[in-house]
Design an enzyme around this catalytic site. Structure first.
Site, PDB file in Angstrom:
ATOM      1  N   CYS A   8      18.925 -35.187 -65.429  1.00 20.71           N
ATOM      2  CA  CYS A   8      19.360 -34.601 -64.368  1.00 20.71           C
ATOM      3  C   CYS A   8      19.473 -35.519 -63.058  1.00 20.71           C
ATOM      4  CB  CYS A   8      18.314 -33.478 -63.890  1.00 20.71           C
ATOM      5  SG  CYS A   8      16.669 -33.860 -63.883  1.00 20.71           S
ATOM      6  N   CYS A  45      20.181 -27.932 -58.894  1.00 22.15           N
ATOM      7  CA  CYS A  45      19.173 -28.968 -59.517  1.00 22.15           C
ATOM      8  C   CYS A  45      18.601 -29.610 -58.672  1.00 22.15           C
ATOM      9  CB  CYS A  45      20.120 -29.752 -60.885  1.00 22.15           C
ATOM     10  SG  CYS A  45      21.097 -30.681 -60.022  1.00 22.15           S
TER      11      CYS A  45
END
Lengths: 417, 126
Positions: free
Chosen positions: B107, B33
């Site tokens: 995130c 990510c």
């Protein structure tokens, strides 16, 4: 603060000459090109002039050019319209066996623009087509041989982009065109012809787009990448190509694309495309190439742990794409922006999705390498001074961000062991 | 898209760096990510308060909000007792930064997790 625009792959400024040609078509010559009165005639004339300019550029007939809202629409029309024509054709010719229709096959690449990729995936999901996604090599090049191997008896469409939008690599379109022509020539006359499409959006400015040299049946482009306006594009459709409209409505564009013409936009597209082969523009291309090579060489030399993504040779003259180890692209972008430099990245954070660039991943790069990518795309107004400034700022920013990231990546992998 | 506060902490992060022989270390995030964060803490025993975070530093590979949240967590946690620090949440960090873009809330807002991981590491080592 001076602003430096190094994101011409995203969009380009409208050229002043282009803008001037468009202006009368807003408030003075505002007719609907489909109207039969003088206002309509005036608009229609302008439309047909633009069509002629585009046709000349592609070495095509005027009747083979249709105007759309941009490359995304052109590409959607290709994938969906070719499938629509296929099913229509099969149904009307073979009504008796329509219950066990053969699902057609499409070949495309893993690093197409999302408008092609997602249109193909949607068709796959709806069981309208099976799709092969060919992977490029590490350098970002598709092999003609891989296309050849992927062709099946039910393949109806091959779609390969001319120049990749992120890494600028140039694909062997003419070679694939030859392959497909050869394949078609050996087919029984009754067979469905295999069609070849290229998304040439990033190629128009710098590469030969003669449709016969390329051997393509369909070619997409967008005006705003060539110093024209946003919201207008074109699709070349070779005479006799089986494709049906996706947009239903009026009978514009030979029934291939309904909707009132964006006359000023189309006029702008015409002017922009007619300027590409000017001598002045040609000289500019050489300058851009020199500047770009200087940029690549200097960055690779002066910033350690940096790689160039994509082939250096088979590459669009205006594109540079780097990955910097231990740096994340979005941070890099924001720091550059704070210095007045506009660039783009393949980091997930920039796209609103959670995974990094599908283009960089398709080259076999690790996620962290893709996250650490930076695309700089030059334009006709880019100067040496701007490039020098960018390099010096970039050096400082990379150093700073690497200090912040320290050895966290190494520590992470150490801890995983 | 980012608040002034986020940009401030991103461009001039506080307490960035390494604590050698830290009492606790937490690594959170993953390369897929794009955000990786390492939080170092030094713990001091205070007579009245108990165990207190005496020093805290970070190293972060990530986007602007990942770096800003790292910087902010060090400000929020410094001088706090371990008990208080464990209560600092992701939302507290985002609020202190005058908000994060919605997509970043999930995130990149890792700093509270990083702090908690460092405290747990300290407790495990004891």
């Amino acid at each position: 603060m001076k602003q430096i625009y190094l994101d011409h792959g995203a969009t380009t400024p409208v050229d002043k000459k282009v803008l001037a040609s468009m202006l009368p078509y807003f408030s003075e010559k505002y007719g609907n090109a489909m109207s039969l009165h003088e206002f309509g005639n005036e608009a229609n004339k302008a439309l047909e002039k633009a069509r002629k300019s585009a046709a000349d550029f592609f070495g095509a007939d005027k009747e083979e050019i249709i105007f759309t809202s941009g490359a995304t629409e052109s590409n959607n029309l290709v994938v969906k319209g070719v499938l629509r024509a296929y099913y229509d054709n099969i149904r009307s010719n073979l009504p008796k066996i329509s219950s066990n229709l053969r699902v057609p096959h499409i070949i495309t690449t893993a690093f197409e623009h999302h408008c092609v990729l997602d249109a193909c995936k949607a068709a796959q999901k709806e069981n309208l087509a099976e799709v092969t996604f060919i992977k490029p090599n590490k350098e970002g090049i598709i092999f003609t041989e891989d296309v050849k191997k992927a062709i099946k008896p039910n393949t109806i469409l091959v779609s390969v982009m001319y120049v990749n939008n992120e890494i600028g690599t140039v694909q062997p379109i003419a070679e694939i065109g030859k392959l497909i022509k050869n394949y078609n020539s050996k087919l029984p006359i009754t067979n469905y012809k295999l069609l070849f499409h290229t998304d040439a959006t990033q190629a128009i400015n710098y590469f030969n787009c003669n449709v016969n040299k390329l051997g393509v049946d369909l070619l997409s482009m967008s005006a705003h990448k060539i110093y024209g306006p946003k919201g207008v594009g074109a699709l070349y459709i070779r005479k006799g190509t089986a494709i049906k409209q996706v947009m239903d409505g009026g009978g514009q564009e030979g029934g291939k694309r309904a909707g009132t013409h964006n006359v000023p936009g189309i006029v702008g597209l015409g002017t922009a495309i007619s300027m590409i082969n000017d001598q002045g523009t040609k000289n500019k291309k050489n300058e851009i190439l020199k500047l770009r090579n200087y940029l690549i060489d200097k960055i690779l030399k002066e910033i350690p742990k940096t790689r160039l993504n994509g082939s250096k040779i088979k590459r669009s003259p205006n594109n540079a794409n780097f990955s910097f180890q231990n740096v994340e692209g979005e941070s890099l972008l924001i720091m550059l922006d704070a210095e007045g430099i506009a660039a783009s990245t393949g980091s997930a954070c920039s796209s609103g999705s959670l995974s990094p660039s599908h283009v960089l991943l398709s080259l076999g790069m690790k996620a962290e390498e893709a996250h650490g990518s930076l695309r700089l795309t030059l334009g006709k107004n880019t100067t040496k001074k701007e490039i020098e400034y960018t390099i010096s700022k970039l050096k400082n920013i990379i150093e700073k961000l690497r200090k912040v990231s320290g050895n966290v990546l190494g520590d992470y992998y150490q801890a995983k062991k | 898209m980012y608040s002034k506060k986020v940009l401030e902490h991103f461009t001039r992060p506080h307490n960035q760096g390494v604590i050698k022989k830290a009492d606790g270390v937490g690594i959170v995030g993953n390369p897929t990510c794009g955000d990786l964060m390492k939080i170092y803490i030094r713990v001091k025993k205070d007579k009245t308060k108990g165990e207190v975070i005496n020093d805290i530093k970070f190293e972060t590979l990530g986007c602007a909000s990942a770096i800003a949240t790292s910087s902010m967590i060090t400000d929020l946690a410094k001088g706090r007792t371990l008990h208080e620090a464990m209560k600092i949440s992701r939302d507290d960090v985002a609020d202190a930064l005058e908000g994060l873009p919605p997509i970043k809330m999930h995130c990149s807002n890792l700093a509270a997790d990083g702090l908690h991981a460092a405290i747990k590491d300290y407790k495990n080592k004891k």
